[in-house]
Scaffold this motif. Structure first.
Motif, mmCIF file in Angstrom:
data_model
loop_
_atom_site.group_PDB
_atom_site.id
_atom_site.type_symbol
_atom_site.label_atom_id
_atom_site.label_comp_id
_atom_site.label_asym_id
_atom_site.label_seq_id
_atom_site.Cartn_x
_atom_site.Cartn_y
_atom_site.Cartn_z
ATOM 1 N N LYS A 34 23.154 48.328 -12.751
ATOM 2 C CA LYS A 34 23.767 47.693 -11.594
ATOM 3 C C LYS A 34 24.686 46.537 -11.996
ATOM 4 C CE LYS A 34 20.614 48.986 -7.899
ATOM 5 N NZ LYS A 34 19.905 48.516 -6.696
ATOM 6 N N SER B 271 23.701 51.100 -4.333
ATOM 7 C CA SER B 271 23.125 51.602 -5.576
ATOM 8 C C SER B 271 23.778 51.032 -6.828
ATOM 9 C CB SER B 271 23.230 53.134 -5.625
ATOM 10 O OG SER B 271 22.467 53.719 -4.604
ATOM 11 N N ILE B 272 24.913 50.348 -6.682
ATOM 12 C CA ILE B 272 25.615 49.899 -7.881
ATOM 13 C C ILE B 272 25.670 48.376 -8.032
ATOM 14 C CG2 ILE B 272 27.018 51.981 -7.915
ATOM 15 C CD1 ILE B 272 29.369 50.254 -6.944
ATOM 16 N N ILE C 124 23.617 57.302 1.303
ATOM 17 C CA ILE C 124 23.011 56.195 0.553
ATOM 18 C C ILE C 124 21.886 56.727 -0.322
ATOM 19 C CG2 ILE C 124 21.559 54.129 0.763
ATOM 20 C CD1 ILE C 124 23.228 53.349 3.208
ATOM 21 N N SER C 125 21.051 57.581 0.262
ATOM 22 C CA SER C 125 19.934 58.166 -0.480
ATOM 23 C C SER C 125 20.424 59.044 -1.625
ATOM 24 C CB SER C 125 19.061 58.984 0.483
ATOM 25 O OG SER C 125 18.004 59.610 -0.201
ATOM 26 N N ILE D 255 27.790 54.094 -1.525
ATOM 27 C CA ILE D 255 27.613 53.866 -2.955
ATOM 28 C C ILE D 255 27.196 52.435 -3.277
ATOM 29 C CG2 ILE D 255 28.813 53.850 -5.182
ATOM 30 C CD1 ILE D 255 30.530 56.134 -4.158
ATOM 31 N N TRP E 208 23.335 58.949 -3.280
ATOM 32 C CA TRP E 208 23.955 58.188 -4.367
ATOM 33 C C TRP E 208 22.916 57.360 -5.120
ATOM 34 C CZ3 TRP E 208 28.185 59.331 -6.664
ATOM 35 C CH2 TRP E 208 29.217 59.960 -5.977
ATOM 36 N N ARG E 209 21.876 56.927 -4.425
ATOM 37 C CA ARG E 209 20.790 56.224 -5.121
ATOM 38 C C ARG E 209 20.129 57.160 -6.128
ATOM 39 N NH1 ARG E 209 17.990 54.712 -1.002
ATOM 40 N NH2 ARG E 209 18.933 52.640 -0.847
ATOM 41 N N GLU E 210 19.910 58.403 -5.710
ATOM 42 C CA GLU E 210 19.315 59.394 -6.602
ATOM 43 C C GLU E 210 20.224 59.635 -7.814
ATOM 44 O OE1 GLU E 210 18.279 64.168 -6.552
ATOM 45 O OE2 GLU E 210 18.281 63.056 -4.654
ATOM 46 N N THR E 211 21.525 59.696 -7.565
ATOM 47 C CA THR E 211 22.479 59.930 -8.654
ATOM 48 C C THR E 211 22.478 58.786 -9.656
ATOM 49 O OG1 THR E 211 23.963 61.325 -7.332
ATOM 50 C CG2 THR E 211 24.932 60.185 -9.212
ATOM 51 N N THR E 212 22.572 57.565 -9.172
ATOM 52 C CA THR E 212 22.647 56.420 -10.086
ATOM 53 C C THR E 212 21.352 56.247 -10.872
ATOM 54 O OG1 THR E 212 22.022 54.952 -8.243
ATOM 55 C CG2 THR E 212 24.373 55.178 -8.741
ATOM 56 N N GLU E 213 20.230 56.574 -10.245
ATOM 57 C CA GLU E 213 18.960 56.494 -10.969
ATOM 58 C C GLU E 213 18.879 57.569 -12.039
ATOM 59 O OE1 GLU E 213 16.015 56.736 -7.916
ATOM 60 O OE2 GLU E 213 16.199 54.621 -7.330
#
Length: 340
Positions: free
Chosen positions: A337, A116-117, A323-324, A113, A326-331
């Protein structure tokens, strides 16, 4: 005669000069590493935990500590370095010598996570570490007050959220934590809106859920199990492939119609990048042997988590995939951030 003596000296260099020649060669720098690898481990190993004693990461570490020590023939010392969302501990291990004597308990927060944050992360979860192996998977659970779901059904809870958008509060362990982002992912999947209330850890959030100050918490089964069994809260869904023996009436997220949320978190072991492959193999074998121990299995089962042995390669791939994801989720949710 002088010429003969000179030729003799050239053909038969002294032991001292031969040693100097070896030590001055580029290969000399590899000798200490090879010696350490061949005898590994020949001294105690430090296992750094990025949480305070008593937390889930600490519990995972201490459960395998004794059996791993037996397999390795050396003591494993637990060092708790809490603070800064785990980055203090992670940075300490990143800077350690890659010799297998300083290890880290990694988890989804620190190694999946975090990229991405945080606007600027002080470490690279992939490039700065060598994966050793996964310890356990830890199912998450959605718990609510009885007033939000009197029948303890997911659909009732979702309907109540849609009838009061932005008014139902869920608590988390803090902004950007797993419990926060799981709540955000839940809202995106169900088309609902909740009010986020961040706490300093999940314990105070659970207290406020019990007192009625908030309405829901995205917790771990290991933390919430006793409260659910006591009937204090409703359990609406668990992150698991199948229903849990301790909670046979609680559906999985897939059964509740939310398969994209059915991903349990995990805890594992990593070492600094460039740790010799033979050391990684030795540590992985010791970890997997510990996870196969009957007492270790019973302890984890009692805690509501599940041993999940892997190869270093498989564990490394899981970190990359998460990692990929959670990056998709946060975007998707437009997460802003955090500046450290």
């Amino acid at each position: 005669m002088e010429k003969t003596k000179m030729n003799t000296l050239i053909k038969k260099p002294s032991i001292r000069s031969a040693l100097l020649l070896v030590l001055s060669s580029p290969l000399a720098t590899s000798f200490p590493v090879l010696a350490q690898t061949d005898s590994y481990p020949d001294r105690p190993i430090t296992l750094v935990v990025p949480m305070a004693p008593g937390g889930p990461a600490d519990t995972a570490a201490r459960t395998v500590q004794v059996e791993m020590s037996k397999k390795l023939g050396q003591t494993i010392v637990i060092e708790n370095r809490a603070g800064a969302a785990g980055s203090i501990a992670v940075t300490k291990v990143r800077r350690a010598a890659p010799d297998g004597y300083t290890l880290l308990i990694a988890n989804a927060s620190t190694h999946a996570i975090a990229p991405s944050i945080y606007e600027k992360l002080t470490y690279d979860p992939v490039g700065d570490f060598a994966p050793i192996g996964r310890i356990v998977v830890s199912p998450g659970i959605l718990i609510t007050s009885h007033k939000m779901a009197p029948d303890c059904k997911m659909q009732t809870f979702v309907d109540n959220l849609k009838n009061a958008p932005g008014k139902v509060a869920f608590g988390s362990a803090g902004t950007g934590t797993l419990s926060h982002l799981t709540g955000m992912r839940f809202q995106a999947a169900t088309g609902t809106q909740m009010l986020h209330v961040p706490y300093k850890g999940l314990a105070p959030a659970i207290n406020d859920l019990y007192s009625g100050q908030i309405d829901a918490v995205f917790d771990s089964v290991s933390s919430a199990l006793s409260h659910v069994k006591d009937g204090k809260f409703c359990a609406l869904a668990v992150q698991s492939e199948a229903r849990l023996n301790d909670l046979p009436d609680v559906p999985t997220y897939t059964e509740a119609g939310l398969p994209d949320l059915n991903n349990p978190t995990w805890y594992g072991v990593v070492s600094p990048a460039n740790t010799p492959p033979s050391v990684v193999t030795t540590l992985n074998a010791a970890l997997n042997a510990a996870l196969n121990d009957s007492n270790v299995k019973k302890t984890f089962e009692r805690l509501g988590v599940f041993p999940a042995a892997t190869t270093p390669q498989a564990y490394g791939e899981q970190i990359k995939q998460d990692i990929s994801a959670w990056r998709e989720t946060t975007e998707r949710i437009g997460f802003e951030k955090i500046k450290q």
